[in-house]
Design a protein around this motif. Structure first.
Motif, mmCIF file in Angstrom:
data_model
loop_
_atom_site.group_PDB
_atom_site.id
_atom_site.type_symbol
_atom_site.label_atom_id
_atom_site.label_comp_id
_atom_site.label_asym_id
_atom_site.label_seq_id
_atom_site.Cartn_x
_atom_site.Cartn_y
_atom_site.Cartn_z
ATOM 1 N N PRO A 1 0.823 -1.214 0.000
ATOM 2 C CA PRO A 1 0.000 0.000 0.000
ATOM 3 C C PRO A 1 0.848 1.251 0.000
ATOM 4 C CG PRO A 1 -0.600 -1.479 1.801
ATOM 5 C CD PRO A 1 0.664 -2.012 1.212
ATOM 6 N N VAL A 2 0.351 2.278 -0.624
ATOM 7 C CA VAL A 2 1.092 3.540 -0.671
ATOM 8 C C VAL A 2 1.346 4.061 0.737
ATOM 9 C CG1 VAL A 2 -0.991 4.937 -0.943
ATOM 10 C CG2 VAL A 2 1.190 5.796 -1.803
ATOM 11 N N ASP A 3 0.462 3.744 1.673
ATOM 12 C CA ASP A 3 0.651 4.197 3.051
ATOM 13 C C ASP A 3 1.825 3.501 3.740
ATOM 14 O OD1 ASP A 3 -1.519 5.854 2.761
ATOM 15 O OD2 ASP A 3 -2.942 4.423 3.612
ATOM 16 N N ALA A 4 2.310 2.387 3.140
ATOM 17 C CA ALA A 4 3.433 1.659 3.745
ATOM 18 C C ALA A 4 4.780 2.218 3.314
ATOM 19 C CB ALA A 4 3.353 0.180 3.381
ATOM 20 N N LEU A 5 4.784 3.173 2.411
ATOM 21 C CA LEU A 5 6.044 3.799 2.003
ATOM 22 C C LEU A 5 6.536 4.738 3.109
ATOM 23 C CD1 LEU A 5 5.210 4.669 -1.711
ATOM 24 C CD2 LEU A 5 6.532 2.744 -0.847
ATOM 25 N N PRO A 6 7.835 4.986 3.233
ATOM 26 C CA PRO A 6 8.923 4.568 2.356
ATOM 27 C C PRO A 6 9.233 3.078 2.457
ATOM 28 C CG PRO A 6 9.595 6.392 3.781
ATOM 29 C CD PRO A 6 8.308 5.867 4.311
ATOM 30 N N ALA A 7 9.750 2.551 1.354
ATOM 31 C CA ALA A 7 10.193 1.168 1.314
ATOM 32 C C ALA A 7 11.348 1.077 0.318
ATOM 33 C CB ALA A 7 9.060 0.240 0.905
ATOM 34 N N ILE A 8 12.091 -0.008 0.443
ATOM 35 C CA ILE A 8 13.244 -0.235 -0.443
ATOM 36 C C ILE A 8 13.013 -1.540 -1.196
ATOM 37 C CG2 ILE A 8 15.720 -0.695 -0.510
ATOM 38 C CD1 ILE A 8 15.954 1.071 2.034
ATOM 39 N N PHE A 9 13.200 -1.482 -2.507
ATOM 40 C CA PHE A 9 12.986 -2.654 -3.350
ATOM 41 C C PHE A 9 14.315 -3.072 -3.986
ATOM 42 C CE2 PHE A 9 9.045 -0.283 -3.194
ATOM 43 C CZ PHE A 9 8.099 -1.262 -2.924
ATOM 44 N N LEU A 10 14.637 -4.342 -3.903
ATOM 45 C CA LEU A 10 15.772 -4.893 -4.651
ATOM 46 C C LEU A 10 15.227 -5.434 -5.964
ATOM 47 C CD1 LEU A 10 17.846 -6.788 -1.918
ATOM 48 C CD2 LEU A 10 18.016 -4.415 -2.675
ATOM 49 N N GLU A 11 15.699 -4.871 -7.064
ATOM 50 C CA GLU A 11 15.116 -5.184 -8.364
ATOM 51 C C GLU A 11 16.203 -5.567 -9.364
ATOM 52 O OE1 GLU A 11 11.321 -2.236 -8.640
ATOM 53 O OE2 GLU A 11 13.251 -1.326 -9.098
ATOM 54 N N ASP A 12 15.745 -6.048 -10.512
ATOM 55 C CA ASP A 12 16.623 -6.311 -11.664
ATOM 56 C C ASP A 12 17.866 -7.096 -11.251
ATOM 57 O OD1 ASP A 12 14.812 -4.780 -13.119
ATOM 58 O OD2 ASP A 12 15.925 -2.936 -12.748
ATOM 59 N N ILE A 13 17.634 -8.174 -10.536
ATOM 60 C CA ILE A 13 18.752 -8.970 -10.017
ATOM 61 C C ILE A 13 19.248 -9.937 -11.090
ATOM 62 C CG2 ILE A 13 19.423 -10.670 -8.279
ATOM 63 C CD1 ILE A 13 17.115 -9.462 -6.531
ATOM 64 N N SER A 14 20.563 -9.912 -11.324
ATOM 65 C CA SER A 14 21.153 -10.882 -12.258
ATOM 66 C C SER A 14 22.524 -11.279 -11.743
ATOM 67 C CB SER A 14 21.256 -10.292 -13.668
ATOM 68 O OG SER A 14 22.204 -9.247 -13.695
ATOM 69 N N ASP A 15 22.934 -12.481 -12.060
ATOM 70 C CA ASP A 15 24.240 -12.995 -11.633
ATOM 71 C C ASP A 15 24.868 -13.639 -12.864
ATOM 72 O OD1 ASP A 15 26.339 -13.693 -9.928
ATOM 73 O OD2 ASP A 15 25.446 -15.651 -9.527
ATOM 74 N N GLU A 16 25.809 -12.939 -13.471
ATOM 75 C CA GLU A 16 26.307 -13.324 -14.785
ATOM 76 C C GLU A 16 27.763 -13.791 -14.706
ATOM 77 O OE1 GLU A 16 27.152 -11.148 -19.116
ATOM 78 O OE2 GLU A 16 26.273 -10.036 -17.456
ATOM 79 N N VAL A 17 28.056 -14.840 -15.442
ATOM 80 C CA VAL A 17 29.454 -15.284 -15.544
ATOM 81 C C VAL A 17 30.161 -14.359 -16.532
ATOM 82 C CG1 VAL A 17 30.998 -17.145 -16.247
ATOM 83 C CG2 VAL A 17 28.849 -17.690 -15.082
#
Lengths: 148, 94
Positions: free
Chosen positions: A31-47
């Motif tokens: 919910p917008v009322d729960a902000l602020p929040a932190i999101f970990l996004e676009d996770i990749s692990d590349e050789v």
């Protein structure tokens, strides 16, 4: 847990949780009322490099992820200042000194920030939401095989 | 889109219409429809997308940033759009 990328992400999430609640992509909607929040996004692990001499498989890998510090504000222009404070807080947690950059020695080469982008949505909800998204990279070596 | 006559408008903004609400605009009470559908931003933050639709003649003086009390809640006007003939749609921020 011995998977290096997961260990690193878990440590990042643990440290950032001292600022605000952390959600890992793909997150549930909050919910917008729960902000602020932190999101970990676009996770990749590349050789990015591997050597195989018939012995242990040596790999150099690049873990990349984005940290999106999302806030809600009463006006789009006011949000920029508040978003900047949260961005500075994230930077302090992950870049301020050697302990932060290496996550307490877990990631010896240390975190590198690649880019920062500003995301803003002042149309969709009853309050403008958005903030800075910081893209990080952490390169590390791993032994993923066993001698033949 | 066809223009609506006064009978159409009276039907649109009848007190029995779902969402009917009164807005306080520049000291006057104005009839309209308050919409509050669920919406999301970035696919990760959810809330409501409040809007108020009323007669253009009633809302012609309202501007972005004005404050209006609608259905007993105070909103800031986010944008003013003319989506339908003779009507104005206000996006609302809490």
């Amino acid at each position: 847990m011995s998977h290096a990328a997961s260990l690193i992400l878990a440590e990042v999430a643990k440290r950032l949780a001292d600022i605000h609640p952390v959600y890992v992509s793909p997150p549930p909607t909050i919910p917008v009322d729960a902000l602020p929040a932190i999101f970990l996004e676009d996770i990749s692990d590349e050789v990015v490099e591997s050597l195989d001499f018939g012995g242990p498989l040596q790999e150099r890998r690049a873990l990349r992820f984005a940290v999106f510090g999302c806030i809600a504000s009463t006006a789009a222009l006011l949000m920029i200042a508040d978003a900047g404070d949260l961005c500075a807080g994230i930077e302090a947690m992950l870049l301020a000194n050697e302990d932060a950059r290496t996550l307490g020695g877990l990631c010896r080469p240390g975190l590198n920030r690649l880019a920062t982008t500003y995301r803003n949505d002042s149309e969709s909800l009853q309050r403008p939401v958005g903030g800075w998204s910081l893209q990080f990279e952490c390169q590390y070596h791993s032994n993923t095989g066993t001698p033949v | 889109m066809p223009a609506f006559d006064s009978a159409d408008m009276a039907a649109f903004f009848d007190p029995d219409m779902p969402g009917y609400a009164l807005a306080e605009v520049k000291g006057a009470s104005v009839s309209g429809i308050l919409r509050q559908p669920r919406a999301d931003a970035f696919g990760i933050v959810e809330g409501n997308a409040f809007s108020f639709v009323g007669l253009e003649t009633d809302l012609s003086e309202i501007r972005e940033g004005d404050i209006s009390v609608i259905a007993n809640r105070e909103f800031t006007i986010g944008s003013v759009r003319r989506e339908y003939p003779g009507m104005i749609t206000l996006s609302l921020m809490l």
